[in-house]
Scaffold this motif. Structure first.
Motif, PDB file in Angstrom:
ATOM      1  N   ASP A  60      24.781  66.725 -50.157  1.00 33.99           N
ATOM      2  CA  ASP A  60      24.615  68.034 -49.519  1.00 33.99           C
ATOM      3  C   ASP A  60      24.453  67.893 -48.004  1.00 33.99           C
ATOM      4  O   ASP A  60      24.977  68.706 -47.236  1.00 33.99           O
ATOM      5  CB  ASP A  60      23.404  68.761 -50.103  1.00 33.99           C
ATOM      6  CG  ASP A  60      23.623  69.216 -51.541  1.00 33.99           C
ATOM      7  OD1 ASP A  60      24.794  69.236 -51.974  1.00 33.99           O
ATOM      8  OD2 ASP A  60      22.627  69.528 -52.228  1.00 33.99           O
ATOM      9  N   ALA A  61      23.733  66.848 -47.580  1.00 34.67           N
ATOM     10  CA  ALA A  61      23.536  66.626 -46.146  1.00 34.67           C
ATOM     11  C   ALA A  61      24.856  66.272 -45.467  1.00 34.67           C
ATOM     12  O   ALA A  61      25.134  66.727 -44.352  1.00 34.67           O
ATOM     13  CB  ALA A  61      22.516  65.508 -45.928  1.00 34.67           C
ATOM     14  N   LEU A  62      25.682  65.485 -46.158  1.00 32.97           N
ATOM     15  CA  LEU A  62      26.973  65.114 -45.595  1.00 32.97           C
ATOM     16  C   LEU A  62      27.912  66.316 -45.511  1.00 32.97           C
ATOM     17  O   LEU A  62      28.666  66.465 -44.549  1.00 32.97           O
ATOM     18  CB  LEU A  62      27.612  64.011 -46.443  1.00 32.97           C
ATOM     19  CG  LEU A  62      26.945  62.633 -46.350  1.00 32.97           C
ATOM     20  CD1 LEU A  62      27.493  61.708 -47.425  1.00 32.97           C
ATOM     21  CD2 LEU A  62      27.140  62.025 -44.962  1.00 32.97           C
ATOM     22  N   ILE A  63      27.847  67.182 -46.504  1.00 36.37           N
ATOM     23  CA  ILE A  63      28.661  68.399 -46.473  1.00 36.37           C
ATOM     24  C   ILE A  63      28.215  69.308 -45.330  1.00 36.37           C
ATOM     25  O   ILE A  63      29.045  69.889 -44.614  1.00 36.37           O
ATOM     26  CB  ILE A  63      28.574  69.145 -47.820  1.00 36.37           C
ATOM     27  CG1 ILE A  63      29.245  68.315 -48.919  1.00 36.37           C
ATOM     28  CG2 ILE A  63      29.224  70.522 -47.721  1.00 36.37           C
ATOM     29  CD1 ILE A  63      29.050  68.874 -50.308  1.00 36.37           C
ATOM     30  N   GLU A  64      26.900  69.404 -45.142  1.00 36.36           N
ATOM     31  CA  GLU A  64      26.384  70.218 -44.037  1.00 36.36           C
ATOM     32  C   GLU A  64      26.826  69.649 -42.691  1.00 36.36           C
ATOM     33  O   GLU A  64      27.215  70.395 -41.787  1.00 36.36           O
ATOM     34  CB  GLU A  64      24.863  70.273 -44.104  1.00 36.36           C
ATOM     35  CG  GLU A  64      24.239  71.149 -43.025  1.00 36.36           C
ATOM     36  CD  GLU A  64      22.727  71.237 -43.137  1.00 36.36           C
ATOM     37  OE1 GLU A  64      22.105  71.860 -42.248  1.00 36.36           O
ATOM     38  OE2 GLU A  64      22.161  70.680 -44.103  1.00 36.36           O
ATOM     39  N   GLU A  65      26.779  68.332 -42.566  1.00 36.69           N
ATOM     40  CA  GLU A  65      27.228  67.696 -41.327  1.00 36.69           C
ATOM     41  C   GLU A  65      28.721  67.941 -41.103  1.00 36.69           C
ATOM     42  O   GLU A  65      29.162  68.228 -39.976  1.00 36.69           O
ATOM     43  CB  GLU A  65      26.951  66.202 -41.371  1.00 36.69           C
ATOM     44  CG  GLU A  65      27.375  65.482 -40.090  1.00 36.69           C
ATOM     45  CD  GLU A  65      27.106  63.991 -40.148  1.00 36.69           C
ATOM     46  OE1 GLU A  65      26.705  63.419 -39.122  1.00 36.69           O
ATOM     47  OE2 GLU A  65      27.312  63.397 -41.211  1.00 36.69           O
ATOM     48  N   ALA A  66      29.506  67.826 -42.170  1.00 34.66           N
ATOM     49  CA  ALA A  66      30.946  68.063 -42.061  1.00 34.66           C
ATOM     50  C   ALA A  66      31.220  69.494 -41.613  1.00 34.66           C
ATOM     51  O   ALA A  66      32.117  69.746 -40.797  1.00 34.66           O
ATOM     52  CB  ALA A  66      31.624  67.779 -43.398  1.00 34.66           C
ATOM     53  N   THR A  67      30.433  70.417 -42.116  1.00 34.84           N
ATOM     54  CA  THR A  67      30.574  71.822 -41.715  1.00 34.84           C
ATOM     55  C   THR A  67      30.238  71.994 -40.237  1.00 34.84           C
ATOM     56  O   THR A  67      30.947  72.691 -39.500  1.00 34.84           O
ATOM     57  CB  THR A  67      29.657  72.714 -42.567  1.00 34.84           C
ATOM     58  OG1 THR A  67      29.969  72.531 -43.951  1.00 34.84           O
ATOM     59  CG2 THR A  67      29.821  74.182 -42.199  1.00 34.84           C
TER      60      THR A  67
END
Length: 288
Positions: A60-67
């Protein structure tokens, strides 16, 4: 020629620089831009993400960073009134980029040559080189962002007369035509390949003749499209000759093939392209 341009990002300055060049070209060619942020599947355990709360949180943290990495580029596109779309994909970065380009009929990929370093982020850098070597569509690489009012006034097309080098001609000419630029055509007699050879003088003369034919081919193609053109044949090491020409002639963009003629006779494009991509201070458009 470029209806759609793909810009992968890891949030680095290199990716932002590539996005600025992509938007510049998109404005000139009336293109759409597609921004892509890749969540590296090696950064978390995909097999256990749904069952392991730690892996799930990490994903989830990586997805947030990607966003978050996409937002500055989206703002740039909106500011430049360039139509765009954005996507987050999971996978091995270079393969995800290639797959996305294929799936969405991308005409050009624009990438930075340097990205964020460290164990957590490795989208741009070696990934860029893998994309350059294997992409079926042209790849624009850059280390630096263009100025606000930048243009491509001088376009360099290095050539050794090979089919692969010739593949870049149409792309270099198309950009030059759109920007009303001057095309510079350079062919290099690679003196470093003559070490230990006999009859060096006759070899050089024969190679010079080949180089003259190669630059004439490009010059004629440019002139047929009403593009100003200048040509030069040099005796040097190809990579050094390209670098020096860029610096001395105020080149704004280089268009070159990813593979040249192989063997003992000719070796302009290939590893020379890789070295140019890694170190060039101006954008380099590589074409398979």
């Amino acid at each position: 020629m470029y209806d759609s341009i793909l810009v992968p990002t890891d949030g680095s300055k290199g990716a932002t620089a590539a996005a600025r060049h992509a938007l510049n070209l998109a404005s000139a060619f009336d293109s759409e831009v597609r921004f892509l942020s890749v969540v590296n599947e090696h950064s978390y355990s995909t097999d256990f993400a749904e069952f392991d709360s730690l892996a799930d949180d990490q994903r989830d943290a990586l997805i947030e960073e990607a966003t978050d990495n996409l937002r500055p580029l989206e703002d740039l596109a909106a500011k430049n009134t360039v139509p765009f779309e954005s996507s987050i994909e999971h996978g091995i970065p270079h393969q995800a980029i290639l797959d996305d380009a294929d799936e969405h009929d991308i005409d050009m990929v624009a990438m930075g040559t340097h990205g964020r370093t460290g164990l957590e982020r490795i989208l741009i850098g070696s990934v860029t080189e893998r994309v350059v070597r294997t992409s079926d569509v042209p790849v624009l690489t850059t280390r630096t962002a263009p100025d606000e009012r930048s243009s491509y006034d001088n376009v360099l097309i290095p050539t050794d007369g090979s089919d692969a080098a010739s593949a870049a001609i149409d792309h270099g000419l198309a950009i030059a035509e759109r920007y009303d630029a001057t095309v510079h055509v350079l062919s290099v007699v690679d003196v470093s390949s003559f070490a230990g050879s006999y009859n060096v003088a006759s070899i050089i003369e024969a190679w010079k003749d080949d180089c003259e034919r190669a630059v004439t081919e490009v010059a004629e193609a440019a002139e047929s499209r009403g593009i100003d053109v200048t040509t030069e044949v040099k005796q040097s090491t190809p990579y050094r000759a390209i670098k020096a020409y860029v610096e001395n002639e105020g080149i704004d963009l280089v268009a070159m093939g990813t593979h040249g003629r192989t063997g003992l006779e000719r070796y302009l494009v290939g590893s020379v392209t890789t070295r140019t991509v890694r170190t060039s201070d101006v954008p380099v458009l590589t074409v398979q």
